[in-house]
Motif scaffolding. Sequence first.
Motif, PDB file in Angstrom:
ATOM      1  N   UNK A  97       1.985  80.413 -46.675  1.00 53.49           N
ATOM      2  CA  UNK A  97       1.981  80.825 -48.077  1.00 53.49           C
ATOM      3  C   UNK A  97       1.398  79.772 -49.004  1.00 53.49           C
ATOM      4  N   UNK A  98       1.481  78.515 -48.604  1.00 55.63           N
ATOM      5  CA  UNK A  98       1.206  77.442 -49.549  1.00 55.63           C
ATOM      6  C   UNK A  98      -0.234  77.026 -49.696  1.00 55.63           C
ATOM      7  N   UNK A  99      -1.165  77.651 -48.979  1.00 57.45           N
ATOM      8  CA  UNK A  99      -2.561  77.270 -49.117  1.00 57.45           C
ATOM      9  C   UNK A  99      -2.925  76.131 -48.190  1.00 57.45           C
ATOM     10  N   UNK A 100      -4.182  75.702 -48.214  1.00 61.08           N
ATOM     11  CA  UNK A 100      -4.681  74.751 -47.241  1.00 61.08           C
ATOM     12  C   UNK A 100      -4.019  73.380 -47.283  1.00 61.08           C
ATOM     13  N   UNK A 101      -3.411  73.004 -48.408  1.00 58.50           N
ATOM     14  CA  UNK A 101      -2.788  71.685 -48.482  1.00 58.50           C
ATOM     15  C   UNK A 101      -1.285  71.740 -48.245  1.00 58.50           C
ATOM     16  N   UNK A 102      -0.780  72.914 -47.854  1.00 57.45           N
ATOM     17  CA  UNK A 102       0.666  73.084 -47.758  1.00 57.45           C
ATOM     18  C   UNK A 102       1.279  72.187 -46.693  1.00 57.45           C
ATOM     19  N   UNK A 103       0.633  72.042 -45.563  1.00 56.21           N
ATOM     20  CA  UNK A 103       1.225  71.292 -44.468  1.00 56.21           C
ATOM     21  C   UNK A 103       0.128  70.933 -43.475  1.00 56.21           C
ATOM     22  N   UNK A 104       0.245  69.774 -42.799  1.00 58.11           N
ATOM     23  CA  UNK A 104      -0.764  69.429 -41.798  1.00 58.11           C
ATOM     24  C   UNK A 104      -0.913  70.474 -40.704  1.00 58.11           C
ATOM     25  N   UNK A 105       0.150  71.225 -40.402  1.00 60.42           N
ATOM     26  CA  UNK A 105       0.034  72.239 -39.355  1.00 60.42           C
ATOM     27  C   UNK A 105      -1.029  73.268 -39.697  1.00 60.42           C
ATOM     28  N   UNK A 106      -1.259  73.478 -40.972  1.00 62.88           N
ATOM     29  CA  UNK A 106      -2.270  74.440 -41.415  1.00 62.88           C
ATOM     30  C   UNK A 106      -3.667  73.983 -41.010  1.00 62.88           C
ATOM     31  N   UNK A 107      -3.810  72.722 -40.664  1.00 61.52           N
ATOM     32  CA  UNK A 107      -5.119  72.188 -40.317  1.00 61.52           C
ATOM     33  C   UNK A 107      -5.268  71.954 -38.814  1.00 61.52           C
ATOM     34  N   UNK A 108      -4.295  72.413 -38.032  1.00 61.76           N
ATOM     35  CA  UNK A 108      -4.425  72.320 -36.588  1.00 61.76           C
ATOM     36  C   UNK A 108      -5.253  73.497 -36.093  1.00 61.76           C
ATOM     37  N   UNK A 109      -6.338  73.200 -35.405  1.00 60.51           N
ATOM     38  CA  UNK A 109      -7.215  74.244 -34.886  1.00 60.51           C
ATOM     39  C   UNK A 109      -6.521  74.957 -33.734  1.00 60.51           C
ATOM     40  N   UNK A 110      -6.396  76.275 -33.844  1.00 62.36           N
ATOM     41  CA  UNK A 110      -5.709  77.054 -32.828  1.00 62.36           C
ATOM     42  C   UNK A 110      -6.715  77.594 -31.819  1.00 62.36           C
ATOM     43  N   UNK A 111      -6.638  77.102 -30.590  1.00 63.25           N
ATOM     44  CA  UNK A 111      -7.474  77.611 -29.509  1.00 63.25           C
ATOM     45  C   UNK A 111      -6.657  77.535 -28.225  1.00 63.25           C
ATOM     46  N   UNK A 112      -7.301  77.739 -27.086  1.00 61.72           N
ATOM     47  CA  UNK A 112      -6.572  77.769 -25.823  1.00 61.72           C
ATOM     48  C   UNK A 112      -5.846  76.455 -25.556  1.00 61.72           C
ATOM     49  N   UNK A 113      -6.372  75.338 -26.070  1.00 63.61           N
ATOM     50  CA  UNK A 113      -5.746  74.042 -25.819  1.00 63.61           C
ATOM     51  C   UNK A 113      -4.511  73.820 -26.680  1.00 63.61           C
ATOM     52  N   UNK A 114      -4.119  74.829 -27.449  1.00 66.54           N
ATOM     53  CA  UNK A 114      -2.926  74.704 -28.272  1.00 66.54           C
ATOM     54  C   UNK A 114      -1.856  75.700 -27.831  1.00 66.54           C
ATOM     55  N   UNK A 115      -2.175  76.548 -26.836  1.00 70.20           N
ATOM     56  CA  UNK A 115      -1.190  77.526 -26.372  1.00 70.20           C
ATOM     57  C   UNK A 115       0.015  76.802 -25.790  1.00 70.20           C
ATOM     58  N   UNK A 116       1.163  77.459 -25.842  1.00 66.09           N
ATOM     59  CA  UNK A 116       2.378  76.832 -25.334  1.00 66.09           C
ATOM     60  C   UNK A 116       2.263  76.532 -23.850  1.00 66.09           C
ATOM     61  N   UNK A 117       1.664  77.469 -23.098  1.00 66.80           N
ATOM     62  CA  UNK A 117       1.499  77.251 -21.662  1.00 66.80           C
ATOM     63  C   UNK A 117       0.673  76.000 -21.390  1.00 66.80           C
ATOM     64  N   UNK A 118      -0.392  75.804 -22.156  1.00 66.99           N
ATOM     65  CA  UNK A 118      -1.264  74.642 -21.995  1.00 66.99           C
ATOM     66  C   UNK A 118      -0.506  73.358 -22.336  1.00 66.99           C
ATOM     67  N   UNK A 119       0.226  73.375 -23.452  1.00 63.62           N
ATOM     68  CA  UNK A 119       0.959  72.182 -23.884  1.00 63.62           C
ATOM     69  C   UNK A 119       2.052  71.800 -22.894  1.00 63.62           C
TER      70      UNK A 119
END
Length: 297
Positions: A97-119
């Motif tokens: 809700x808070x826009x691009x500066x709301x939290x660093x998590x908003x700037x984590x690129x989501x791809x296969x290397x971020x899936x829970x199984x991968x982590x």
Amino acid sequence: MTDPQLRSVISERRQLINLAYRLLGSLAEAEDVVQETYARWYALSERQRREVTAPGAWMTTVAGRICLDLLGSARARRERYVGEWIPEPLPDRSEWLGGPAADPADRVTLDESISMAFLVVLDSMTPAERVAFVLHDVFRYSFVEVADIVGRTPAACRQLASSARRRIRTSRGPSRTQRAEVVRDFKRAWETQDIEALIGLLDPQATATADSGGLAPAFLRPINGGEQIARAWIEIAARAPEVTLLERTVNGQPGLVAQLADAIVSVYAFDIADGRITRIWAMRNPEKLRPWTAAPR
């Protein structure tokens, strides 16, 4: 005096957050690593900073070494952790809700290397394997550059990455649409307490793991077997009929969140193969649900 390299230095923040989160599996720790990296940069004299020809590479090296040290001490910290430890789950950026500066998590690129199984697979590696693999295979650093961070020879880093790569499942998984259908069917069966449907959706050898850190009710040991998991989930539904289940993106994959009143109390990530759920990760630790407090209701 204004730092002439300020713009290039600030622009590295997203890259550093992405790197540190994948290495540590914790957004809070990733934020600390990035903060410490910037602190070390500004602890340099102006002359020393001017002598750094590639600030981004310098900061990646520093962040990588900090992560390596933290991973080395993680085993001792995990021994004091109550129950199982699961990487911190992240929502999709579109659900903030808070826009691009709301939290660093908003700037984590989501791809296969971020899936829970991968982590989770990354978490089973040695610190050196994890750093070498993530830097080379995910962020495309050369083994010469990786060697400078890990403190080993390029040949040794190549071996580390190769060893780590063997642990990563390379077979192509189901599409996002197929995953979403399975998760939706699981949600429907769970809500209606249809144990036969749940058993049919779970692989007979499935495993469910919960992470509460001792801060919320949860089973402390993994549950093995599709039927056993189904019975446990029926019991969960019976104990908390007022909880609302919502379909959400969890670490780039279809998942579920449990909402009680205005609070997100659980986040569920899934691994799916051949149309059945093989792994469930249930995040209950409220400290790891912090990024979800900004998610829409």
